[in-house]
Write a protein that holds these residues in place. Structure first.
Motif, PDB file in Angstrom:
ATOM      1  N   PHE A   1      14.073   9.093   9.287  1.00  0.00           N
ATOM      2  CA  PHE A   1      15.104   8.316   8.582  1.00  0.00           C
ATOM      3  C   PHE A   1      16.469   8.531   9.226  1.00  0.00           C
ATOM      4  O   PHE A   1      17.256   7.595   9.372  1.00  0.00           O
ATOM      5  CB  PHE A   1      15.157   8.681   7.096  1.00  0.00           C
ATOM      6  N   ASP A   2      16.737   9.775   9.629  1.00  0.00           N
ATOM      7  CA  ASP A   2      18.026  10.085  10.261  1.00  0.00           C
ATOM      8  C   ASP A   2      18.276   9.179  11.456  1.00  0.00           C
ATOM      9  O   ASP A   2      19.407   8.825  11.754  1.00  0.00           O
ATOM     10  CB  ASP A   2      18.051  11.552  10.727  1.00  0.00           C
ATOM     11  N   ARG A   3      17.202   8.811  12.124  1.00  0.00           N
ATOM     12  CA  ARG A   3      17.328   7.973  13.315  1.00  0.00           C
ATOM     13  C   ARG A   3      17.238   6.480  12.974  1.00  0.00           C
ATOM     14  O   ARG A   3      18.042   5.685  13.422  1.00  0.00           O
ATOM     15  CB  ARG A   3      16.208   8.369  14.279  1.00  0.00           C
ATOM     16  N   LEU A   4      16.263   6.124  12.116  1.00  0.00           N
ATOM     17  CA  LEU A   4      15.997   4.701  11.873  1.00  0.00           C
ATOM     18  C   LEU A   4      16.887   4.089  10.791  1.00  0.00           C
ATOM     19  O   LEU A   4      17.091   2.878  10.766  1.00  0.00           O
ATOM     20  CB  LEU A   4      14.522   4.497  11.483  1.00  0.00           C
ATOM     21  N   ARG A   5      17.402   4.926   9.891  1.00  0.00           N
ATOM     22  CA  ARG A   5      18.278   4.483   8.787  1.00  0.00           C
ATOM     23  C   ARG A   5      17.678   3.312   8.006  1.00  0.00           C
ATOM     24  O   ARG A   5      18.360   2.312   7.733  1.00  0.00           O
ATOM     25  CB  ARG A   5      19.673   4.077   9.302  1.00  0.00           C
ATOM     26  N   ALA A   6      16.398   3.418   7.678  1.00  0.00           N
ATOM     27  CA  ALA A   6      15.754   2.318   6.947  1.00  0.00           C
ATOM     28  C   ALA A   6      14.673   2.878   6.028  1.00  0.00           C
ATOM     29  O   ALA A   6      14.213   4.004   6.216  1.00  0.00           O
ATOM     30  CB  ALA A   6      15.130   1.336   7.931  1.00  0.00           C
ATOM     31  N   SER A   7      14.269   2.076   5.055  1.00  0.00           N
ATOM     32  CA  SER A   7      13.199   2.487   4.138  1.00  0.00           C
ATOM     33  C   SER A   7      11.912   2.723   4.928  1.00  0.00           C
ATOM     34  O   SER A   7      11.715   2.156   6.011  1.00  0.00           O
ATOM     35  CB  SER A   7      12.947   1.400   3.101  1.00  0.00           C
ATOM     36  N   MET A   8      11.071   3.534   4.340  1.00  0.00           N
ATOM     37  CA  MET A   8       9.882   3.961   5.068  1.00  0.00           C
ATOM     38  C   MET A   8       8.776   4.352   4.087  1.00  0.00           C
ATOM     39  O   MET A   8       9.072   4.851   3.002  1.00  0.00           O
ATOM     40  CB  MET A   8      10.306   5.229   5.821  1.00  0.00           C
ATOM     41  N   ALA A   9       7.526   4.123   4.499  1.00  0.00           N
ATOM     42  CA  ALA A   9       6.386   4.587   3.686  1.00  0.00           C
ATOM     43  C   ALA A   9       5.451   5.355   4.599  1.00  0.00           C
ATOM     44  O   ALA A   9       5.313   5.004   5.779  1.00  0.00           O
ATOM     45  CB  ALA A   9       5.657   3.388   3.093  1.00  0.00           C
ATOM     46  N   ALA A  10       4.827   6.391   4.068  1.00  0.00           N
ATOM     47  CA  ALA A  10       3.825   7.103   4.863  1.00  0.00           C
ATOM     48  C   ALA A  10       2.573   6.239   4.910  1.00  0.00           C
ATOM     49  O   ALA A  10       2.211   5.604   3.912  1.00  0.00           O
ATOM     50  CB  ALA A  10       3.520   8.447   4.219  1.00  0.00           C
ATOM     51  N   VAL A  11       1.934   6.203   6.068  1.00  0.00           N
ATOM     52  CA  VAL A  11       0.710   5.404   6.182  1.00  0.00           C
ATOM     53  C   VAL A  11      -0.378   6.199   6.895  1.00  0.00           C
ATOM     54  O   VAL A  11      -0.096   7.153   7.620  1.00  0.00           O
ATOM     55  CB  VAL A  11       0.942   4.057   6.938  1.00  0.00           C
ATOM     56  N   MET A  12      -1.620   5.778   6.643  1.00  0.00           N
ATOM     57  CA  MET A  12      -2.737   6.392   7.366  1.00  0.00           C
ATOM     58  C   MET A  12      -3.773   5.320   7.696  1.00  0.00           C
ATOM     59  O   MET A  12      -3.831   4.277   7.036  1.00  0.00           O
ATOM     60  CB  MET A  12      -3.361   7.497   6.526  1.00  0.00           C
ATOM     61  N   GLU A  13      -4.567   5.607   8.725  1.00  0.00           N
ATOM     62  CA  GLU A  13      -5.645   4.674   9.062  1.00  0.00           C
ATOM     63  C   GLU A  13      -6.815   4.937   8.135  1.00  0.00           C
ATOM     64  O   GLU A  13      -7.157   6.085   7.877  1.00  0.00           O
ATOM     65  CB  GLU A  13      -6.074   4.880  10.515  1.00  0.00           C
ATOM     66  N   ILE A  14      -7.419   3.874   7.651  1.00  0.00           N
ATOM     67  CA  ILE A  14      -8.580   4.037   6.767  1.00  0.00           C
ATOM     68  C   ILE A  14      -9.761   3.233   7.326  1.00  0.00           C
ATOM     69  O   ILE A  14      -9.579   2.405   8.219  1.00  0.00           O
ATOM     70  CB  ILE A  14      -8.267   3.554   5.327  1.00  0.00           C
ATOM     71  N   GLU A  15     -10.930   3.498   6.781  1.00  0.00           N
ATOM     72  CA  GLU A  15     -12.098   2.692   7.144  1.00  0.00           C
ATOM     73  C   GLU A  15     -11.850   1.266   6.661  1.00  0.00           C
ATOM     74  O   GLU A  15     -11.334   1.076   5.547  1.00  0.00           O
ATOM     75  CB  GLU A  15     -13.349   3.215   6.420  1.00  0.00           C
ATOM     76  N   LYS A  16     -12.228   0.308   7.460  1.00  0.00           N
ATOM     77  CA  LYS A  16     -11.949  -1.100   7.122  1.00  0.00           C
ATOM     78  C   LYS A  16     -12.559  -1.498   5.753  1.00  0.00           C
ATOM     79  O   LYS A  16     -11.986  -2.306   5.028  1.00  0.00           O
ATOM     80  CB  LYS A  16     -12.486  -1.987   8.257  1.00  0.00           C
ATOM     81  N   ASN A  17     -13.694  -0.874   5.387  1.00  0.00           N
ATOM     82  CA  ASN A  17     -14.310  -1.270   4.108  1.00  0.00           C
ATOM     83  C   ASN A  17     -13.622  -0.665   2.877  1.00  0.00           C
ATOM     84  O   ASN A  17     -14.055  -0.845   1.755  1.00  0.00           O
ATOM     85  CB  ASN A  17     -15.808  -0.928   4.103  1.00  0.00           C
ATOM     86  N   GLN A  18     -12.518   0.074   3.118  1.00  0.00           N
ATOM     87  CA  GLN A  18     -11.790   0.706   2.003  1.00  0.00           C
ATOM     88  C   GLN A  18     -10.479  -0.008   1.670  1.00  0.00           C
ATOM     89  O   GLN A  18      -9.717   0.466   0.833  1.00  0.00           O
ATOM     90  CB  GLN A  18     -11.437   2.160   2.388  1.00  0.00           C
ATOM     91  N   THR A  19     -10.191  -1.108   2.346  1.00  0.00           N
ATOM     92  CA  THR A  19      -8.857  -1.727   2.210  1.00  0.00           C
ATOM     93  C   THR A  19      -8.546  -2.161   0.771  1.00  0.00           C
ATOM     94  O   THR A  19      -7.387  -2.203   0.386  1.00  0.00           O
ATOM     95  CB  THR A  19      -8.698  -2.960   3.134  1.00  0.00           C
ATOM     96  N   ASP A  20      -9.587  -2.441  -0.020  1.00  0.00           N
ATOM     97  CA  ASP A  20      -9.319  -2.924  -1.385  1.00  0.00           C
ATOM     98  C   ASP A  20      -8.892  -1.820  -2.353  1.00  0.00           C
ATOM     99  O   ASP A  20      -8.757  -2.044  -3.546  1.00  0.00           O
ATOM    100  CB  ASP A  20     -10.521  -3.700  -1.931  1.00  0.00           C
ATOM    101  N   LYS A  21      -8.655  -0.623  -1.796  1.00  0.00           N
ATOM    102  CA  LYS A  21      -8.167   0.471  -2.656  1.00  0.00           C
ATOM    103  C   LYS A  21      -6.694   0.790  -2.387  1.00  0.00           C
ATOM    104  O   LYS A  21      -6.111   1.650  -3.036  1.00  0.00           O
ATOM    105  CB  LYS A  21      -8.984   1.741  -2.395  1.00  0.00           C
ATOM    106  N   TYR A  22      -6.091   0.122  -1.402  1.00  0.00           N
ATOM    107  CA  TYR A  22      -4.741   0.520  -0.957  1.00  0.00           C
ATOM    108  C   TYR A  22      -3.813  -0.684  -0.775  1.00  0.00           C
ATOM    109  O   TYR A  22      -4.271  -1.815  -0.682  1.00  0.00           O
ATOM    110  CB  TYR A  22      -4.836   1.202   0.422  1.00  0.00           C
ATOM    111  N   GLY A  23      -2.526  -0.369  -0.626  1.00  0.00           N
ATOM    112  CA  GLY A  23      -1.578  -1.352  -0.106  1.00  0.00           C
ATOM    113  C   GLY A  23      -1.729  -1.314   1.411  1.00  0.00           C
ATOM    114  O   GLY A  23      -1.714  -0.231   2.016  1.00  0.00           O
ATOM    115  N   ILE A  24      -1.933  -2.480   2.014  1.00  0.00           N
ATOM    116  CA  ILE A  24      -2.233  -2.519   3.459  1.00  0.00           C
ATOM    117  C   ILE A  24      -1.085  -3.197   4.210  1.00  0.00           C
ATOM    118  O   ILE A  24      -0.514  -4.183   3.748  1.00  0.00           O
ATOM    119  CB  ILE A  24      -3.560  -3.281   3.709  1.00  0.00           C
ATOM    120  N   LEU A  25      -0.777  -2.644   5.393  1.00  0.00           N
ATOM    121  CA  LEU A  25       0.346  -3.166   6.179  1.00  0.00           C
ATOM    122  C   LEU A  25      -0.072  -4.270   7.132  1.00  0.00           C
ATOM    123  O   LEU A  25      -1.149  -4.213   7.726  1.00  0.00           O
ATOM    124  CB  LEU A  25       0.943  -2.057   7.063  1.00  0.00           C
ATOM    125  N   ASP A  26       0.843  -5.222   7.268  1.00  0.00           N
ATOM    126  CA  ASP A  26       0.809  -6.131   8.405  1.00  0.00           C
ATOM    127  C   ASP A  26       2.004  -5.637   9.221  1.00  0.00           C
ATOM    128  O   ASP A  26       3.153  -5.775   8.786  1.00  0.00           O
ATOM    129  CB  ASP A  26       1.020  -7.561   7.885  1.00  0.00           C
TER     130      ASP A  26
END
Ligand code: UTP
Length: 290
Positions: free
Chosen positions: A149-174
């Motif tokens: 944040f100190d560098r980017l000065r913008a909102s941020m969310a932690a993300v992780m890679e998941i198995e493709k068949n699990q996407t309906d349990k999370y908020g997914i990024l484009d």
């Protein structure tokens, strides 16, 4: 501006853990010997956070007491000469005024819980930690996000890679990858079917948000499940400001889910030299029966 405040929404009903959560917040459930919330609070302090804001509902008393002094226990430990334990419980209590409690009087959703902290946060960027998401790592996630944040000065969310068949349990990024562990978010989709998911990058419960988010949360627009969702407000914020995804290092456990909670207990217990051998023997033994 430095990130000094962290909001902990802990007012959810925790229905997946009934009856354990009938009279107690699920964040007070222990992983090994520490309530889930304590892991997240320690992570926040390690990231330089100076003020903790709990948005509570039920179960407030146990949570408040946990971060307050207990003269009775301290006295008893002192008398018994249990110095280590005494130090441990004394260290748990932050300086007076460091923790602020506010109340969400109806569980209208995560977005609404965060909005309840608007006047305490004021006009500065802040962190949000969902204690349910317990992360085992040697690089504590929020501290890394604060550095970014100190560098980017913008909102941020932690993300992780998941198995493709699990996407309906999370908020997914484009999103587009802009650095080794940073993604610039174009859009977010809440719980898409695998075939509709724009990626396999899922949001987990660590955020840094600019105060502008409160404008969007304040519109009280109901989203998925009839709740006021943080994701919807972040989508609206995206039209005005950039938001980044930070791909953290480590293993995340969903302690809001019964299986995830058991996995967290096992994983954290196996890290403890005093527990490891007995547990491994037990796992080997029960494996024979499954
Ligand atoms: P969850 O989606 O896990 O909901 O909330 P929940 O109510 O806690 O649990 P279940 O699904 O009924 O078992 C994610 C986070 O948002 C907080 C929760 O306390 C948790 O930290 N939350 C959710 C609130 O503070 N208020 C709300 O109205 C909803």
């Amino acid at each position: 501006m430095k990130i000094k405040k962290a909001v902990f929404p802990v007012a959810g009903l925790g229905t997946r853990f009934i009856p354990a959560t009938k009279a107690m917040a699920k964040e007070m459930l222990p992983v090994v010997d520490k309530p889930i919330i304590q892991y997240a609070v320690e992570e926040a302090f390690a990231a330089g956070i100076e003020q903790i804001i709990f948005v509570t509902g039920r179960g407030k008393k146990a949570l408040e007491d946990h971060f307050d002094r207990s003269f009775e226990i301290e006295h008893s430990l002192m008398e018994k000469g249990k110095e280590d334990l005494l130090k441990q419980i004394q260290e748990l209590v932050p300086k007076t005024g460091t923790i602020i409690y506010t109340r969400q009087n109806q569980p209208l959703g995560l977005g609404h819980a965060i909005w309840c902290a608007r006047d305490i946060v004021g006009d500065e960027p802040f962190a949000v930690l969902l204690a349910d998401d317990l992360i085992q790592t040697d690089k504590p996630v929020l501290a890394e996000m604060v550095k970014k944040f100190d560098r980017l000065r913008a909102s941020m969310a932690a993300v992780m890679e998941i198995e493709k068949n699990q996407t309906d349990k999370y908020g997914i990024l484009d999103a587009q990858q802009v650095e080794e562990d940073i993604f610039r978010i174009d859009d977010m989709v809440e719980k898409p079917k695998p075939e509709d998911a724009p990626s396999n990058l899922a949001i987990v419960g660590r955020y840094i948000l600019t105060p502008r988010i409160f404008q969007h949360l304040g519109k009280e627009k109901k989203g998925a499940g009839g709740e006021i969702q943080l994701t919807d407000a972040m989508k609206a914020l995206l039209k005005e400001q950039p938001i980044f995804g930070y791909k953290f290092h480590g293993k995340r456990f969903d302690c809001g889910d019964k299986v995830g909670f058991q996995m967290a207990n096992l994983a954290f217990a196996l890290e403890r030299p005093d527990m490891r051998d007995r547990l491994i023997n037990f796992i080997k033994e029960i494996q024979k029966d499954v």
